[in-house]
Design an enzyme around this catalytic site. Structure first.
Site, PDB file in Angstrom:
ATOM      1  N   HIS A 263       0.855  -1.196   0.000  1.00  0.00           N
ATOM      2  CA  HIS A 263       0.000   0.000   0.000  1.00  0.00           C
ATOM      3  C   HIS A 263       0.886   1.239   0.000  1.00  0.00           C
ATOM      4  O   HIS A 263       1.474   1.609   1.015  1.00  0.00           O
ATOM      5  CB  HIS A 263      -0.930   0.036   1.218  1.00  0.00           C
ATOM      6  N   CYS A 264       0.991   1.849  -1.162  1.00  0.00           N
ATOM      7  CA  CYS A 264       1.729   3.105  -1.281  1.00  0.00           C
ATOM      8  C   CYS A 264       1.136   3.858  -2.465  1.00  0.00           C
ATOM      9  O   CYS A 264       0.307   3.321  -3.201  1.00  0.00           O
ATOM     10  CB  CYS A 264       3.220   2.837  -1.470  1.00  0.00           C
TER      11      CYS A 264
ATOM     12  N   TYR B 114      -7.651  17.478  -1.359  1.00  0.00           N
ATOM     13  CA  TYR B 114      -6.396  18.025  -0.830  1.00  0.00           C
ATOM     14  C   TYR B 114      -5.399  18.140  -1.977  1.00  0.00           C
ATOM     15  O   TYR B 114      -5.551  17.474  -3.011  1.00  0.00           O
ATOM     16  CB  TYR B 114      -5.812  17.121   0.278  1.00  0.00           C
TER      17      TYR B 114
ATOM     18  N   THR C  52      -6.638   9.600  -3.870  1.00  0.00           N
ATOM     19  CA  THR C  52      -7.859  10.342  -4.200  1.00  0.00           C
ATOM     20  C   THR C  52      -7.562  11.705  -4.824  1.00  0.00           C
ATOM     21  O   THR C  52      -8.410  12.230  -5.547  1.00  0.00           O
ATOM     22  CB  THR C  52      -8.740  10.554  -2.953  1.00  0.00           C
TER      23      THR C  52
ATOM     24  N   ARG D  45     -14.111  12.794   4.121  1.00  0.00           N
ATOM     25  CA  ARG D  45     -13.220  13.937   3.870  1.00  0.00           C
ATOM     26  C   ARG D  45     -12.392  13.740   2.598  1.00  0.00           C
ATOM     27  O   ARG D  45     -11.693  14.646   2.156  1.00  0.00           O
ATOM     28  CB  ARG D  45     -12.314  14.183   5.087  1.00  0.00           C
TER      29      ARG D  45
ATOM     30  N   TYR E 219     -12.007   1.639   1.537  1.00  0.00           N
ATOM     31  CA  TYR E 219     -11.466   2.493   2.601  1.00  0.00           C
ATOM     32  C   TYR E 219     -12.639   3.153   3.306  1.00  0.00           C
ATOM     33  O   TYR E 219     -13.445   3.852   2.671  1.00  0.00           O
ATOM     34  CB  TYR E 219     -10.522   3.539   2.001  1.00  0.00           C
TER      35      TYR E 219
ATOM     36  N   HIS F 255      -6.271  -0.413   5.960  1.00  0.00           N
ATOM     37  CA  HIS F 255      -5.929   0.032   7.316  1.00  0.00           C
ATOM     38  C   HIS F 255      -6.883  -0.488   8.390  1.00  0.00           C
ATOM     39  O   HIS F 255      -7.325   0.264   9.274  1.00  0.00           O
ATOM     40  CB  HIS F 255      -5.851   1.570   7.351  1.00  0.00           C
TER      41      HIS F 255
ATOM     42  N   ASP G 114       2.190   2.971   3.205  1.00  0.00           N
ATOM     43  CA  ASP G 114       1.317   4.126   2.962  1.00  0.00           C
ATOM     44  C   ASP G 114       2.099   5.376   2.545  1.00  0.00           C
ATOM     45  O   ASP G 114       1.556   6.478   2.544  1.00  0.00           O
ATOM     46  CB  ASP G 114       0.404   4.439   4.162  1.00  0.00           C
TER      47      ASP G 114
ATOM     48  N   ASN H 227      -2.122  13.523   4.178  1.00  0.00           N
ATOM     49  CA  ASN H 227      -3.004  14.126   5.199  1.00  0.00           C
ATOM     50  C   ASN H 227      -2.631  13.837   6.642  1.00  0.00           C
ATOM     51  O   ASN H 227      -3.480  13.965   7.527  1.00  0.00           O
ATOM     52  CB  ASN H 227      -4.473  13.686   4.981  1.00  0.00           C
TER      53      ASN H 227
HETATM   54  O1  LIG Z   1      -6.364   8.805   5.348  1.00  0.00           O
HETATM   55  C1  LIG Z   1      -6.029   9.400   4.298  1.00  0.00           C
HETATM   56  O2  LIG Z   1      -6.025  10.645   4.196  1.00  0.00           O
HETATM   57  C2  LIG Z   1      -5.658   8.596   3.115  1.00  0.00           C
HETATM   58  C3  LIG Z   1      -5.827   9.174   1.857  1.00  0.00           C
HETATM   59  C4  LIG Z   1      -5.619   8.400   0.756  1.00  0.00           C
HETATM   60  C5  LIG Z   1      -5.883   8.911  -0.583  1.00  0.00           C
HETATM   61  O3  LIG Z   1      -6.064  10.117  -0.725  1.00  0.00           O
HETATM   62  O4  LIG Z   1      -5.939   8.082  -1.508  1.00  0.00           O
HETATM   63  O5  LIG Z   1      -5.190   7.117   0.865  1.00  0.00           O
HETATM   64  C6  LIG Z   1      -4.965   6.554   2.087  1.00  0.00           C
HETATM   65  O6  LIG Z   1      -4.587   5.362   2.104  1.00  0.00           O
HETATM   66  C7  LIG Z   1      -5.202   7.299   3.238  1.00  0.00           C
END
Ligand SMILES: O=C(O)c1cc(C(=O)O)oc(=O)c1
Length: 301
Positions: free
Chosen positions: A31-32, A49, A77, A130, A157, A181, A257, A262
């Site tokens: 997961h990265c 963001y 995202t 968010r 997620y 997670h 990660d 964030n």
């Molecule tokens: O908790 C987060 O802000 C977050 C965001 C993203 C993403 O923006 O994809 O991915 C993750 O694994 C965790």
């Protein structure tokens, strides 16, 4: 295009330490993310963001520094459903990376095939408010049915307080389902309490559901942070991750990660994050399953 980072943004940690824990040969950072670079792969107009850049070359350098063999790159995202940065990273990885994309209902079969050829093996549904706008469950189910014949899985997620209302949707999905997670438990609550018990029950009763036991730096309330040589970081997360690793040893994945979008409190030293692994997977066999066997089976089959 020029982008201005979200105020207060924490950049990824430069010069991570060499882990004391020696990763088994063939280990996968499952997961990265890559971010941009924004000048080459612009961030999505729909993003919640704006990050710092984190390129494929920087990710591959981290992989080598930490001692991983391969990566699973998950669409972040901030790139919405524009998977170009992800696909570019996969195509330049020398078969050492697989991907999880974000697709919309109108994705074409040709686009799916093209992504498959680049190494995409899953699609991500995001329920963290968010980070992503709401998509109706029937649309997501339609996407899941489209990707299932490719042998892809669905990554979800969400936050633990939302699991009761999402439970029926997750357990009806026709593919392997990988939870990011550990479903973000509140680690101030007991491991055996009702909140985490619901997540464990979902995994126990549904053998197609897997979990990433990642992100202690996000879940921890009391730390201590993975900084300054700390070998016992994020102690409050250990009982949760250890429980999942020991109960479902063949359905767990681990990832850094990186570049840790964030985070608000601190940015961890990724070398020390790797040193967290032997606290949650305490035998060589559990470590091999978590880091080598499980991700290889899911992503390099
Ligand atoms: O908790 C987060 O802000 C977050 C965001 C993203 C993403 O923006 O994809 O991915 C993750 O694994 C965790």
């Amino acid at each position: 295009m020029e982008f201005t980072k979200t105020p207060g943004w924490l950049d990824w940690y430069t010069g991570p330490s060499k882990p004391q824990f020696k990763l088994p040969p063939g280990s996968v950072d499952a997961h990265c993310h890559v971010f941009g670079p924004g000048a080459q792969f612009p961030y999505s107009p729909e993003r919640k963001y704006t990050p710092c850049d984190a390129s494929k070359d920087q990710l591959f350098a981290l992989r080598d520094q930490l001692g991983f063999d391969k990566n699973v790159i998950v669409q972040a995202t901030c790139h919405g459903s524009d998977n170009r940065a992800l696909v570019d990273a996969l195509r330049h990885s020398d078969n050492k990376a697989r991907g999880v994309a974000t697709v919309k209902r109108d994705v074409s079969d040709a686009e799916l095939q093209d992504m498959h050829g680049a190494g995409v093996r899953g699609t991500r549904f995001n329920f963290v408010k968010r980070l992503a706008d709401f998509t109706p469950p029937e649309v997501l189910l339609e996407i899941a049915q489209r990707i299932a014949p490719l042998g892809w899985h669905v990554v979800v997620y969400f936050e633990a307080q939302d699991l009761p209302e999402l439970y029926d949707f997750f357990t009806a999905l026709p593919t392997t389902v990988v939870v990011d997670h550990m479903g973000r438990p509140d680690v101030n609550k007991p491991v055996e309490g009702p909140q985490f018990a619901l997540f464990v029950k979902m995994m126990r009763e549904h053998e197609n559901i897997w979990s990433k036991v990642s992100c202690p730096e996000r879940l921890s309330v009391s730390g201590p942070p993975a900084l300054n040589g700390e070998q016992n970081a994020y102690r409050d997360v250990v009982p949760f991750a250890r429980h999942v690793v020991e109960t479902f040893p063949d359905r767990v994945l681990w990832g850094t990660d990186w570049p840790h979008p964030n985070l608000k409190d601190h940015m961890p030293d990724d070398g020390l994050l790797v040193d967290f692994i032997p606290h949650i997977a305490r035998t060589a066999e559990l470590q091999r399953k978590l880091l080598v066997d499980n991700p290889t089976r899911l992503y390099w089959n």
